[in-house]
Design a protein around this motif. Sequence first.
Motif, short mmCIF file in Angstrom:
data_model
loop_
_atom_site.label_atom_id
_atom_site.label_comp_id
_atom_site.label_asym_id
_atom_site.label_seq_id
_atom_site.Cartn_x
_atom_site.Cartn_y
_atom_site.Cartn_z
N ASP A 63 0.82 -1.21 0.00
CA ASP A 63 0.00 0.00 0.00
C ASP A 63 0.86 1.27 0.00
O ASP A 63 0.35 2.37 0.22
N ALA A 64 2.16 1.15 -0.28
CA ALA A 64 3.04 2.32 -0.32
C ALA A 64 2.85 3.15 -1.59
O ALA A 64 3.22 4.32 -1.63
N ALA A 65 2.27 2.56 -2.63
CA ALA A 65 2.05 3.27 -3.89
C ALA A 65 1.00 2.54 -4.71
O ALA A 65 0.75 1.35 -4.51
N ALA A 66 0.40 3.29 -5.63
CA ALA A 66 -0.58 2.72 -6.57
C ALA A 66 -0.06 2.95 -7.98
O ALA A 66 0.26 4.08 -8.35
N LEU A 67 0.06 1.88 -8.77
CA LEU A 67 0.48 2.03 -10.16
C LEU A 67 -0.59 2.83 -10.90
O LEU A 67 -1.79 2.60 -10.72
N ASP A 68 -0.14 3.78 -11.72
CA ASP A 68 -1.07 4.72 -12.35
C ASP A 68 -0.91 4.76 -13.87
O ASP A 68 -1.36 5.70 -14.50
N GLY A 69 -0.24 3.79 -14.46
CA GLY A 69 -0.16 3.74 -15.91
C GLY A 69 1.25 3.90 -16.42
O GLY A 69 2.21 4.00 -15.65
N PHE A 70 1.39 3.93 -17.75
CA PHE A 70 2.69 4.06 -18.37
C PHE A 70 2.54 4.63 -19.76
O PHE A 70 1.44 4.65 -20.32
N ASP A 71 3.64 5.14 -20.30
CA ASP A 71 3.65 5.53 -21.71
C ASP A 71 4.91 4.96 -22.35
O ASP A 71 5.89 4.68 -21.66
N LEU A 82 1.41 6.63 -7.97
CA LEU A 82 1.00 7.62 -6.99
C LEU A 82 1.41 7.13 -5.61
O LEU A 82 1.27 5.94 -5.31
N THR A 83 1.94 8.04 -4.79
CA THR A 83 2.43 7.65 -3.47
C THR A 83 2.45 8.85 -2.53
O THR A 83 2.53 9.99 -2.97
N ALA A 84 2.38 8.56 -1.25
CA ALA A 84 2.53 9.60 -0.23
C ALA A 84 4.01 9.85 0.06
O ALA A 84 4.40 10.95 0.44
N ASP A 85 4.85 8.83 -0.13
CA ASP A 85 6.28 8.93 0.20
C ASP A 85 7.10 8.37 -0.96
O ASP A 85 7.40 7.17 -1.02
N PRO A 86 7.46 9.22 -1.93
CA PRO A 86 8.15 8.72 -3.13
C PRO A 86 9.51 8.11 -2.85
O PRO A 86 9.91 7.16 -3.53
N ARG A 87 10.23 8.59 -1.86
CA ARG A 87 11.55 8.02 -1.56
C ARG A 87 11.42 6.58 -1.03
O ARG A 87 12.17 5.69 -1.41
N HIS A 88 10.47 6.38 -0.15
CA HIS A 88 10.21 5.04 0.40
C HIS A 88 9.74 4.09 -0.71
O HIS A 88 10.22 2.95 -0.82
N ALA A 89 8.82 4.57 -1.54
CA ALA A 89 8.32 3.73 -2.64
C ALA A 89 9.46 3.37 -3.59
O ALA A 89 9.57 2.23 -4.04
N PHE A 90 10.34 4.34 -3.89
CA PHE A 90 11.45 4.03 -4.80
C PHE A 90 12.39 2.99 -4.21
O PHE A 90 12.91 2.14 -4.92
N ARG A 91 12.64 3.04 -2.91
CA ARG A 91 13.51 2.02 -2.30
C ARG A 91 12.94 0.62 -2.56
O ARG A 91 13.69 -0.32 -2.85
#
Length: 133
Positions: A63-71, A82-91
């Motif tokens: 639940d750290a992020a929701a995939l929102d598509g791609f191009d 989409l995420t509340a904490d992008p650094r944590h999600a990237f780790r």
Amino acid sequence: MLPAPRRPDCRFFHAETAPRPGLLQGFAGSMDHQLVIKFWRKSLEGEDFLATIEDELKAALGDAAALDGFDVSAKEINLFMLTADPRHAFRRVKAVLERLGVLHSVSAAYRLVGGARFTSLWPLRASRKFTLP
């Protein structure tokens, strides 16, 4: 909302960047950041991993992020979350990319949803400004 792609060679699968009603129900915190993972196609040995990466990322992110598509364009593939904490999600994403052996072919950055200015996360010493096609 992102504008439609400007280049005819870009296939756009990402409908919008603003959270859609109901999309984020059940997620902790406010998903107010957009994390973008850019795969540089010329650096990839193959693109077979793309068939399963969405499921692997969902499992790693929880639940750290929701995939929102791609191009997809001739030079790059951009994956949006989409995420509340992008650094944590990237780790969490980084661990998956390392295991798949594609971390060397990736750039990553985040911005506020609907914002224009990106903050680069990867590589650590980015030599160029992060942009979208």
